[in-house]
Design a protein around this motif. Structure first.
Motif, PDB file in Angstrom:
ATOM      1  N   VAL A   1       0.839  -1.201   0.000  1.00 32.03           N
ATOM      2  CA  VAL A   1       0.000   0.000   0.000  1.00 32.03           C
ATOM      3  C   VAL A   1       0.877   1.255   0.000  1.00 32.03           C
ATOM      4  CG1 VAL A   1      -1.545   1.376   1.465  1.00 32.03           C
ATOM      5  CG2 VAL A   1      -2.042  -1.029   1.056  1.00 32.03           C
TER       6      VAL A   1
ATOM      7  N   PHE B   1     -16.677   7.384  11.874  1.00 32.01           N
ATOM      8  CA  PHE B   1     -15.816   8.404  11.251  1.00 32.01           C
ATOM      9  C   PHE B   1     -16.638   9.665  10.991  1.00 32.01           C
ATOM     10  CE2 PHE B   1     -14.054   4.561   8.740  1.00 32.01           C
ATOM     11  CZ  PHE B   1     -13.269   4.157   9.808  1.00 32.01           C
TER      12      PHE B   1
ATOM     13  N   HIS C   1     -17.927   3.208   9.532  1.00 32.32           N
ATOM     14  CA  HIS C   1     -18.106   4.257   8.526  1.00 32.32           C
ATOM     15  C   HIS C   1     -19.544   4.766   8.659  1.00 32.32           C
ATOM     16  CE1 HIS C   1     -18.772   6.038   4.563  1.00 32.32           C
ATOM     17  NE2 HIS C   1     -17.457   6.095   4.429  1.00 32.32           N
TER      18      HIS C   1
ATOM     19  N   ALA D   1     -21.725   5.727   6.626  1.00 28.56           N
ATOM     20  CA  ALA D   1     -22.706   5.219   5.653  1.00 28.56           C
ATOM     21  C   ALA D   1     -22.516   3.737   5.367  1.00 28.56           C
ATOM     22  CB  ALA D   1     -22.612   6.010   4.353  1.00 28.56           C
ATOM     23  N   LEU D   2     -21.265   3.264   5.352  1.00 33.20           N
ATOM     24  CA  LEU D   2     -20.981   1.895   4.904  1.00 33.20           C
ATOM     25  C   LEU D   2     -21.017   0.872   6.039  1.00 33.20           C
ATOM     26  CD1 LEU D   2     -17.995   2.735   2.498  1.00 33.20           C
ATOM     27  CD2 LEU D   2     -20.351   2.174   1.817  1.00 33.20           C
TER      28      LEU D   2
ATOM     29  N   VAL E   1     -19.568  -1.298   9.254  1.00 33.76           N
ATOM     30  CA  VAL E   1     -18.299  -1.798   9.793  1.00 33.76           C
ATOM     31  C   VAL E   1     -17.267  -1.992   8.689  1.00 33.76           C
ATOM     32  CG1 VAL E   1     -17.190  -3.736  10.957  1.00 33.76           C
ATOM     33  CG2 VAL E   1     -19.394  -2.895  11.774  1.00 33.76           C
ATOM     34  N   VAL E   2     -16.085  -1.478   8.932  1.00 34.45           N
ATOM     35  CA  VAL E   2     -14.950  -1.620   8.013  1.00 34.45           C
ATOM     36  C   VAL E   2     -13.726  -1.960   8.851  1.00 34.45           C
ATOM     37  CG1 VAL E   2     -15.824  -0.015   6.265  1.00 34.45           C
ATOM     38  CG2 VAL E   2     -14.509   0.855   8.209  1.00 34.45           C
ATOM     39  N   THR E   3     -12.678  -2.447   8.175  1.00 32.48           N
ATOM     40  CA  THR E   3     -11.456  -2.772   8.917  1.00 32.48           C
ATOM     41  C   THR E   3     -10.343  -1.784   8.574  1.00 32.48           C
ATOM     42  OG1 THR E   3     -10.559  -4.196   7.204  1.00 32.48           O
ATOM     43  CG2 THR E   3     -12.043  -5.244   8.815  1.00 32.48           C
TER      44      THR E   3
ATOM     45  N   GLU F   1      -8.948  -2.413   5.186  1.00 30.36           N
ATOM     46  CA  GLU F   1      -9.805  -1.885   4.120  1.00 30.36           C
ATOM     47  C   GLU F   1      -9.615  -0.378   3.967  1.00 30.36           C
ATOM     48  OE1 GLU F   1     -13.321  -5.287   4.485  1.00 30.36           O
ATOM     49  OE2 GLU F   1     -13.570  -3.341   5.471  1.00 30.36           O
ATOM     50  N   LEU F   2      -9.473   0.297   5.089  1.00 26.53           N
ATOM     51  CA  LEU F   2      -9.238   1.747   5.035  1.00 26.53           C
ATOM     52  C   LEU F   2      -7.925   2.058   4.319  1.00 26.53           C
ATOM     53  CD1 LEU F   2      -9.858   4.709   5.899  1.00 26.53           C
ATOM     54  CD2 LEU F   2      -8.681   4.209   8.059  1.00 26.53           C
TER      55      LEU F   2
ATOM     56  N   ALA G   1      -6.189   0.116   2.215  1.00 25.61           N
ATOM     57  CA  ALA G   1      -6.289  -0.261   0.797  1.00 25.61           C
ATOM     58  C   ALA G   1      -7.077   0.795   0.030  1.00 25.61           C
ATOM     59  CB  ALA G   1      -6.960  -1.631   0.656  1.00 25.61           C
ATOM     60  N   THR G   2      -8.112   1.336   0.667  1.00 26.68           N
ATOM     61  CA  THR G   2      -8.943   2.348   0.014  1.00 26.68           C
ATOM     62  C   THR G   2      -8.162   3.645  -0.212  1.00 26.68           C
ATOM     63  OG1 THR G   2     -10.945   1.401   0.956  1.00 26.68           O
ATOM     64  CG2 THR G   2     -11.089   3.690   0.233  1.00 26.68           C
TER      65      THR G   2
ATOM     66  N   VAL H   1      -6.301   3.013  -3.404  1.00 30.15           N
ATOM     67  CA  VAL H   1      -7.179   2.938  -4.580  1.00 30.15           C
ATOM     68  C   VAL H   1      -7.844   4.302  -4.840  1.00 30.15           C
ATOM     69  CG1 VAL H   1      -9.175   1.785  -5.630  1.00 30.15           C
ATOM     70  CG2 VAL H   1      -7.517   0.450  -4.325  1.00 30.15           C
ATOM     71  N   HIS H   2      -8.025   5.067  -3.790  1.00 31.29           N
ATOM     72  CA  HIS H   2      -8.534   6.436  -3.960  1.00 31.29           C
ATOM     73  C   HIS H   2      -7.559   7.275  -4.787  1.00 31.29           C
ATOM     74  CE1 HIS H   2      -9.345  10.646  -2.553  1.00 31.29           C
ATOM     75  NE2 HIS H   2     -10.593  10.254  -2.703  1.00 31.29           N
TER      76      HIS H   2
ATOM     77  N   THR I   1      -8.133   6.041  -8.314  1.00 33.44           N
ATOM     78  CA  THR I   1      -9.398   6.458  -8.924  1.00 33.44           C
ATOM     79  C   THR I   1      -9.290   7.911  -9.387  1.00 33.44           C
ATOM     80  OG1 THR I   1     -11.770   5.949  -8.769  1.00 33.44           O
ATOM     81  CG2 THR I   1     -10.911   7.370  -7.057  1.00 33.44           C
TER      82      THR I   1
END
Lengths: 185, 185
Positions: free
Chosen positions: B9, B79, B130, B132-133, B135-137, B140-141, B143-144, B147-148, B151
């Motif tokens: 990452v 968040f 999150h 809106a989304l 539970v996240v790990t 994942e944050l 990696a995002t 990828v952000h 994008t």
């Protein structure tokens, strides 16, 4: 349509090697050698490594040769078709670092050759013949050269993002690049 | 799914400032200040300038603050929502060169802070919430975050290519980036 500007096109073309270098050199293999899997027609899609190989082939066989065909033959001689899949042969046994160096050298030589032609505003309307698309102009060819860089940067960001398609978890809903279907590049 | 790798990452995150610098610094305004026109909801789409401003805001308000919320509060505290349109206020009166410098500085500071946390393999499974989304790990944050970047590189290549939509003439049929509808970024 705005007037064609060679300076504007060159501004993009001259930056692409350094952009790819900054993005790719030294990256772990996960990012560089992985593709997006099989495409709809059963062929392997491209990795970052393949994309740099493809850009090299364009420098060797496509862009400047076509500029010269327009200037020397006009519509009388169609361009040679561009083999969009020949890079695997050319790139084998090379490292990504070698490909990045080669691309930078070829692009720099081609831009020097382009500027040495000392093209005048009226030259940009000169016409050539594409084997599939028919009549095209020199300005369209040069604009396409720049947008071709951008379409492969677009592809590259998508191929890399694809490797983390699962790793981002529910955030994939927000990440547009993961919803890009490729549109042929 | 492969095991999460912070090194992998970081390899992307650390390269983005130099990539944007190579691509954008000193480019003519046509490429930097133009957007893709009005979007379906009547809002202006983003220029390259806007995109760099958005990445700066992410560095200030989104990524590392969320890492810290996960580590300190877990799922107990959602968040803060990320204001995806606040950049216009922050970026006004700045040059693209200033924004590129600021992004590079903030990214470098944030990566130093991330590595100073000395995260262990078991930390990457820690959970947050999150708004809106759900539970996240932590993995994942992270990696995002990478990828952000990708994008927005994907968006950037598309916004730039859009400026030559007409200039390429019939070649537009072959240039995938001109057929990208944006998928929300």
């Amino acid at each position: 349509m705005r007037q064609f500007s060679l300076a504007e096109v060159s501004a993009v073309l001259s930056r692409t090697p350094a952009t790819l270098n900054a993005l790719l050199r030294g990256l772990p293999d996960t990012w560089v050698l992985s593709n997006e899997g099989r495409s709809g027609d059963g062929k392997d899609t491209w990795s970052a490594f393949d994309i740099v190989g493809h850009l090299i082939l364009g420098e060797r066989t496509d862009w400047m040769p076509r500029v010269r065909i327009i200037l020397e033959n006009g519509e009388a001689r169609a361009f040679d078709p561009f083999d969009r899949f020949a890079q695997s042969k050319e790139s084998q046994d090379k490292s990504l670092e070698q490909l990045l160096n080669e691309f930078a050298r070829l692009r720099s030589e081609n831009l020097a050759a382009l500027h040495a032609l000392n093209l005048q505003p009226e030259d940009f309307a000169r016409r050539g013949r594409h084997p599939a698309l028919g009549v095209v102009t020199l300005s369209e060819l040069l604009a396409t050269w720049a947008v071709h860089d951008l379409t492969h940067l677009h592809q590259l960001s998508r191929v890399m993002a694809h490797q983390y398609r699962d790793a981002v978890g529910p955030w994939s809903a927000y990440l547009g690049v993961l919803h890009c279907t490729g549109h042929g590049a």
